[in-house]
Design an enzyme around this catalytic site. Structure first.
Site, PDB file in Angstrom:
ATOM      1  N   GLU A 175       0.832  -1.212   0.000  1.00 17.58           N
ATOM      2  CA  GLU A 175       0.000   0.000   0.000  1.00 17.58           C
ATOM      3  C   GLU A 175       0.861   1.254   0.000  1.00 17.58           C
ATOM      4  OE1 GLU A 175       0.830   1.548   2.974  1.00 17.58           O
ATOM      5  OE2 GLU A 175       1.786  -0.354   3.459  1.00 17.58           O
ATOM      6  N   GLU A 318       4.497  -0.666   1.545  1.00 18.39           N
ATOM      7  CA  GLU A 318       4.678  -0.902   0.100  1.00 18.39           C
ATOM      8  C   GLU A 318       4.552  -2.370  -0.287  1.00 18.39           C
ATOM      9  OE1 GLU A 318       8.457   0.568  -1.273  1.00 18.39           O
ATOM     10  OE2 GLU A 318       8.112   2.606  -0.542  1.00 18.39           O
TER      11      GLU A 318
END
Length: 351
Positions: A175, A318
């Site tokens: 994310e 991430e």
């Protein structure tokens, strides 16, 4: 809501017979029983998910969901909101940590914009599925309407379904969204009895003063919105994020396809918490990659009942931690396929 309901109904039990067969095979390999520890647990879990005592791994994909948070205007992050957009461009240009680690692991990174603020980004490798340009400020009102939250969940389901239908066999969650540790802490506060101070960390590196402000903003958001703690969708819409909702969909969609999901850190696990509350059969499809530095992450993992594989003091997100766990999962599968049994090797097994 139709796609979400169909997906929830499709999530089935894992195959416990395949788990038992996998365990029998592991116990018959040339080693003392249980001596490969967590690798053995992973192999058994994958066998149950795939319904075969010798699981196989195909393509590995990191699903990175990106969106902004209205609550960022309260000054609860060490970075300005435009960093969400800038980092998404960095992902698309293969310059971020997740790109480097995914390349090393032989995995693809799939980036989806579910709600970055400002004008829509245009890039041939970006999936633009914007529900709205960032959530509303949850310190003043609900972050999303229920319809917006469901739309974001269904985007996650659609995106992961597409990947699995074209060969993905191992999904990692990733994310990007400035302010998303605040939303994740608020979600955890609705699902746990732990104090806000216990579950709220420094995110991207806050000083003491801003940390206290962040905790106060979370308390304010919960007081104003009064999320129904018995309704995962109410929690998600009132104090969640668009990318958290999309990751919830990724997790549910993968479980419906009997595909393992490797969770990254705090934000991904917030999505998993909502997914498991929507359907508790989701849990056996989840693998926790690592324990984040965020203090709430350990509480979240315990809430779901997951044990992290790695302890690396990561706090990047991430999908970086999830990608680092890929080689361990592949190692567990290789053990099942390539290691000799006592009979094959002519080794006495002590019985």
């Amino acid at each position: 809501m139709e796609l979400l309901q169909r997906t929830l109904q499709r999530i089935g039990e894992v195959d416990y017979n395949a788990c038992q067969e996998a365990q029998r095979r592991l116990d018959n390999l040339t080693k003392p029983p249980g001596s490969l520890g967590v690798l053995e647990s992973i192999a058994v879990q994958l066998a149950g998910i795939q319904g075969h005592p010798r699981p196989e791994l195909g393509e590995k994909v990191v699903m990175v969901m990106a969106a902004d948070h209205g609550v960022a205007v309260e000054g609860i992050s060490a970075f300005p909101q435009e960093v969400t957009r800038q980092m998404v461009i960095n992902f698309l240009n293969h310059g971020a940590a997740v790109n480097v680690l995914a390349q090393q692991a032989g995995a693809r990174v799939v980036v989806t914009d579910v709600g970055i603020t400002g004008a829509a980004l245009s890039h041939p490798d970006l999936h633009s599925r914007r529900v709205r340009p960032g959530t509303r400020n949850m310190a003043k009102e609900a972050a999303m309407t229920k319809a917006e939250a469901v739309a974001a969940v269904e985007i996650g389901i659609e995106m992961v379904s597409r990947e699995i239908e074209t060969g993905a066999a191992l999904i990692a969650t990733g994310e990007m969204g400035i302010g998303n540790t605040t939303a994740s802490s608020a979600i955890l506060a609705c699902c746990s009895t732990a104090a806000i101070e216990e579950i709220t960390g420094r995110g991207t590196g806050l000083n003491d003063q801003v940390l206290l402000k962040k905790q106060a903003i979370i308390k304010q958001s919960l007081a104003i919105n009064q999320p129904d703690t018995d309704s995962p969708l109410d929690i998600l819409s009132k104090v969640g994020g668009l990318e958290i909702a999309a990751l919830t969909g990724v997790i549910l969609g993968a479980a419906a396809y009997r595909t393992p999901v490797v969770l990254d850190g705090f934000i991904s696990t917030a999505a998993a918490l909502i997914a498991c509350k929507l359907n508790e059969k989701t849990k056996p499809y989840l693998l926790a990659s690592h324990l984040s530095q965020e203090p709430g992450h350990q509480i979240m993992l315990k809430e779901i009942g997951l044990k992290p594989m790695l302890h690396l003091d990561l706090r990047l997100g991430e999908g970086t931690g999830a990608v680092l766990a890929f080689p361990l999962i592949e190692a567990a599968v290789k053990i099942m396929h390539d290691m000799a049994t006592f009979d094959q090797a002519g080794v006495s097994n002590g019985h």
